[in-house]
Design an enzyme around this catalytic site. Sequence first.
Site, PDB file in Angstrom:
ATOM      1  N   ASN A   9       0.853  -1.194   0.000  1.00  0.00           N
ATOM      2  CA  ASN A   9       0.000   0.000   0.000  1.00  0.00           C
ATOM      3  C   ASN A   9       0.890   1.244   0.000  1.00  0.00           C
ATOM      4  O   ASN A   9       1.672   1.443   0.925  1.00  0.00           O
ATOM      5  CB  ASN A   9      -0.882  -0.060   1.261  1.00  0.00           C
ATOM      6  CG  ASN A   9      -1.779   1.139   1.418  1.00  0.00           C
ATOM      7  OD1 ASN A   9      -1.844   2.000   0.546  1.00  0.00           O
ATOM      8  ND2 ASN A   9      -2.471   1.204   2.542  1.00  0.00           N
ATOM      9  N   TYR A  10       0.765   2.082  -1.021  1.00  0.00           N
ATOM     10  CA  TYR A  10       1.616   3.283  -1.103  1.00  0.00           C
ATOM     11  C   TYR A  10       1.108   4.424  -0.213  1.00  0.00           C
ATOM     12  O   TYR A  10       1.804   5.423  -0.054  1.00  0.00           O
ATOM     13  CB  TYR A  10       1.634   3.825  -2.526  1.00  0.00           C
ATOM     14  CG  TYR A  10       2.345   3.021  -3.578  1.00  0.00           C
ATOM     15  CD1 TYR A  10       2.907   1.774  -3.334  1.00  0.00           C
ATOM     16  CD2 TYR A  10       2.458   3.533  -4.871  1.00  0.00           C
ATOM     17  CE1 TYR A  10       3.555   1.072  -4.340  1.00  0.00           C
ATOM     18  CE2 TYR A  10       3.106   2.846  -5.874  1.00  0.00           C
ATOM     19  CZ  TYR A  10       3.648   1.613  -5.613  1.00  0.00           C
ATOM     20  OH  TYR A  10       4.284   0.930  -6.616  1.00  0.00           O
ATOM     21  N   HIS A  93      -9.810   0.352   4.849  1.00  0.00           N
ATOM     22  CA  HIS A  93      -8.490   0.501   5.481  1.00  0.00           C
ATOM     23  C   HIS A  93      -8.652   1.343   6.741  1.00  0.00           C
ATOM     24  O   HIS A  93      -9.503   2.221   6.809  1.00  0.00           O
ATOM     25  CB  HIS A  93      -7.483   1.152   4.517  1.00  0.00           C
ATOM     26  CG  HIS A  93      -6.085   1.079   5.050  1.00  0.00           C
ATOM     27  ND1 HIS A  93      -5.587   1.989   5.952  1.00  0.00           N
ATOM     28  CD2 HIS A  93      -5.101   0.172   4.851  1.00  0.00           C
ATOM     29  CE1 HIS A  93      -4.353   1.646   6.275  1.00  0.00           C
ATOM     30  NE2 HIS A  93      -4.030   0.545   5.619  1.00  0.00           N
ATOM     31  N   GLU A 141      -5.156  -5.673  10.721  1.00  0.00           N
ATOM     32  CA  GLU A 141      -4.106  -4.681  10.987  1.00  0.00           C
ATOM     33  C   GLU A 141      -4.434  -3.907  12.270  1.00  0.00           C
ATOM     34  O   GLU A 141      -5.290  -3.013  12.232  1.00  0.00           O
ATOM     35  CB  GLU A 141      -4.028  -3.650   9.858  1.00  0.00           C
ATOM     36  CG  GLU A 141      -3.648  -4.198   8.511  1.00  0.00           C
ATOM     37  CD  GLU A 141      -3.195  -3.078   7.572  1.00  0.00           C
ATOM     38  OE1 GLU A 141      -2.186  -3.280   6.904  1.00  0.00           O
ATOM     39  OE2 GLU A 141      -3.837  -2.013   7.521  1.00  0.00           O
ATOM     40  N   GLY A 181       3.520  -2.778  10.639  1.00  0.00           N
ATOM     41  CA  GLY A 181       4.887  -2.910  11.116  1.00  0.00           C
ATOM     42  C   GLY A 181       5.715  -3.990  10.445  1.00  0.00           C
ATOM     43  O   GLY A 181       6.842  -4.263  10.858  1.00  0.00           O
ATOM     44  N   SER A 203       5.037   1.276   4.894  1.00  0.00           N
ATOM     45  CA  SER A 203       6.202   2.130   5.136  1.00  0.00           C
ATOM     46  C   SER A 203       7.550   1.430   5.017  1.00  0.00           C
ATOM     47  O   SER A 203       8.505   2.025   4.505  1.00  0.00           O
ATOM     48  CB  SER A 203       6.078   2.793   6.512  1.00  0.00           C
ATOM     49  OG  SER A 203       5.863   1.835   7.520  1.00  0.00           O
TER      50      SER A 203
END
EC number: 5.3.1.1
Length: 222
Positions: A9-10, A93, A141, A181, A203
């Site tokens: 996911n950007y 999300h 998540e 993470g 990330s």
Amino acid sequence: MGLPFIVLNYKTYLQGTGQGAVEIAKACKAVSEDSGIEIAVAPQLPDIYRVASEVELPVFSQHLDGIGAGSFTGHIFGKSIKDAGAVGTLINHSEKRLTLAEIEASLKAAKKFGLRSIICTNNVPTTAAAAALGPDYVAIEPPELIGSGIPVSKADPEIVSGSVEAVAKINSQVKVLCGAGISKGEDLRAALDLGSQGVLLASGIVKAADPKAALEDLIRLV
Ligand code: G3P
């Protein structure tokens, strides 16, 4: 079990915006071709067409609205992202939360346009509810670990194994991903050992100095 499914996911990270979206997708494609592991990317909406046109790999939308053609200014229409080259979409999300009714409508729209669906969830009960709707995937998540660099598969293994068990009871066709993470080979390995079939991450790869090297590290223990 087979090879995992990896979804990158950007978000709205600068590194994954515009031409950066294409460059990261090229890194994903190279690693996917070398390893045989399916890697999908979820760029921002305006970059879907650019990425899908330039790089042959599965492109997902970060969101989809449960609407059809008509008077829906500012909404995301399933046919539009499909025509832009997307093959799937994230739904609900943590950074784009929906009501249960909206999740169901988005999923219906995804199915109508032949888009693969990943419903994101934040705990075991919401995972169970999402699985009951029958998406292709649920992605558990915990919000507090998102972007933290602390992998869910190590910090909260019970939420992953609990989700896997809940989904198996409700709809065994639904596959389970986990995220938050995750960035290293041992994080993905732990996620798979807990019974998940892949990961949704952001990330650790998008913001890495060398996304291709980061991806290679991610899959090294598969
Ligand atoms: O959608 C993926 C995500 O929310 C996890 O983000 O940065 O913790 O990998 P990150």
